[in-house]
Write an enzyme that holds these catalytic residues in place. Structure first.
Site, mmCIF file in Angstrom:
data_model
loop_
_atom_site.group_PDB
_atom_site.id
_atom_site.type_symbol
_atom_site.label_atom_id
_atom_site.label_comp_id
_atom_site.label_asym_id
_atom_site.label_seq_id
_atom_site.Cartn_x
_atom_site.Cartn_y
_atom_site.Cartn_z
ATOM 1 N N CYS A 3 0.821 -1.211 0.000
ATOM 2 C CA CYS A 3 0.000 0.000 0.000
ATOM 3 C C CYS A 3 0.860 1.269 0.000
ATOM 4 O O CYS A 3 1.461 1.581 -1.016
ATOM 5 C CB CYS A 3 -0.977 -0.062 1.161
ATOM 6 N N HIS A 42 -3.406 -5.275 1.642
ATOM 7 C CA HIS A 42 -2.719 -5.571 2.913
ATOM 8 C C HIS A 42 -2.890 -7.030 3.320
ATOM 9 O O HIS A 42 -3.778 -7.333 4.126
ATOM 10 C CB HIS A 42 -3.351 -4.743 4.041
ATOM 11 N N GLU A 60 -1.164 -8.545 5.377
ATOM 12 C CA GLU A 60 -0.833 -8.649 6.810
ATOM 13 C C GLU A 60 -2.063 -8.416 7.687
ATOM 14 O O GLU A 60 -2.026 -8.656 8.883
ATOM 15 C CB GLU A 60 0.322 -7.697 7.168
HETATM 16 N N1 GLN Z 1 -3.732 6.378 1.250
HETATM 17 C C1 GLN Z 1 -2.411 6.079 1.715
HETATM 18 C C2 GLN Z 1 -1.345 6.886 1.001
HETATM 19 O O1 GLN Z 1 -1.628 7.533 0.053
HETATM 20 C C3 GLN Z 1 -2.101 4.609 1.593
HETATM 21 C C4 GLN Z 1 -3.042 3.807 2.439
HETATM 22 C C5 GLN Z 1 -2.484 2.574 3.023
HETATM 23 O O2 GLN Z 1 -1.259 2.370 3.104
HETATM 24 N N2 GLN Z 1 -3.364 1.750 3.534
HETATM 25 O O3 GLN Z 1 -0.237 6.863 1.391
#
Ligand code: GLN
Length: 195
Positions: free
Chosen positions: A80, A170, A172
Site C-alpha cells: 500500500c 494488505h 498482513e
Molecule cells: N492512502 C495512503 C497513502 O496515500 C495509503 C493507504 C495505506 O497504506 N493503507 O499513502
C-alpha cells in the site's frame, strides 16, 4: 533469515507478527542506526500514509541508505503506502520517494466511496487470496522492467521487479500468510542464485 521492517508509521506490527510466525527474525527500523551493521536478507515497507513515512524517511536521513540497499539487490516488499514509496513516480502527487521500482502509482485511487474494500482474487504464483484495500493506491502503469502479478477490476494491484514486490492491498491484515511466504521464497531463491 533477518528481515528489517520499517517502523516509522502505519501497519508494521502486523507484518512482524506474520514474519515471526513464519520463522523469520525481524528488526524494527526506527532510526538510521537500526540499519548499521546488519545484514538484512529482506526489507518490508508497510502501509500507512506515504506522505508521513516518506517525510520521516528524509528527516531521519534513511531514504538514501534504504534506496541503496534496494538498488544493491536487497529484496523488498512494499504494501500500500510502501508501494507508493517504491514507485518511480506517483500519478497524482509530485513526490518521489525511494523510486526504485518501474511502476507509476496512483494514490487514493479508488475515490472516497470505494476507498476501502475486501475481495478475493488471483495472484500469479500464489493462487486466489483475500485482498484488503484501505484508501489504496493502484498501479497505473507498469514499466518494461516490472511484471504484473494481480489485477482487480481492470486495475493492477500487485507487481514484481526482480527482488522488489509490491501489493496495493494488505495481506498482513488477513490471516492468509501466502504473500509473505512468497516474499520469503523470493529471498531464498535469490540466496541460492547468489552462490
Ligand atoms: N492512502 C495512503 C497513502 O496515500 C495509503 C493507504 C495505506 O497504506 N493503507 O499513502
Amino acid at each position: 533469515m533477518l528481515i528489517g521492517v520499517l517502523c516509522l508509521q502505519g501497519a508494521f506490527i502486523e507484518h512482524i507478527r506474520i514474519l515471526n510466525a513464519l520463522g523469520a527474525e525481524t528488526v524494527e527500523i526506527r532510526q538510521k542506526r537500526d540499519l548499521n551493521g546488519k545484514n538484512f536478507d529482506g526489507l518490508i515497507i508497510p502501509g500507512g500514509e506515504s506522505t508521513v513515512i516518506g517525510k520521516l524517511l528524509r528527516e531521519l536521513d534513511m531514504e538514501s541508505d534504504i534506496r541503496s540497499m534496494i538498488e544493491q539487490g536487497t529484496p523488498v516488499y512494499g504494501t500500500c503506502a510502501g508501494l507508493i514509496l517504491l514507485a518511480r513516480s506517483i500519478a497524482n502527487d509530485p513526490n518521489v520517494y525511494l523510486g526504485t521500482m518501474d511502476i507509476v502509482a496512483k494514490r487514493n485511487a479508488y475515490g472516497r466511496q470505494l476507498g476501502s474494500f475486501a475481495c478475493e482474487a488471483e495472484m500469479n504464483g500464489i493462487g486466489k487470496i483475500p485482498m484488503t484495500f484501505i484508501r489504496a493506491p493502484y498501479i497505473e502503469s507498469v514499466g518494461s522492467k516490472a511484471e504484473i502479478l494481480a489485477v482487480v477490476d481492470g486495475k493492477t494491484v500487485a507487481a514484481r521487479q526482480g527482488a522488489q514486490l509490491v501489493t496495493a492491498f494488505h495481506p498482513e491484515l488477513t490471516d492468509d500468510t501466502r504473500v509473505h511466504e512468497y516474499f520469503l521464497g523470493m529471498i531464498k531463491k535469490r540466496g541460492k542464485n547468489k552462490k
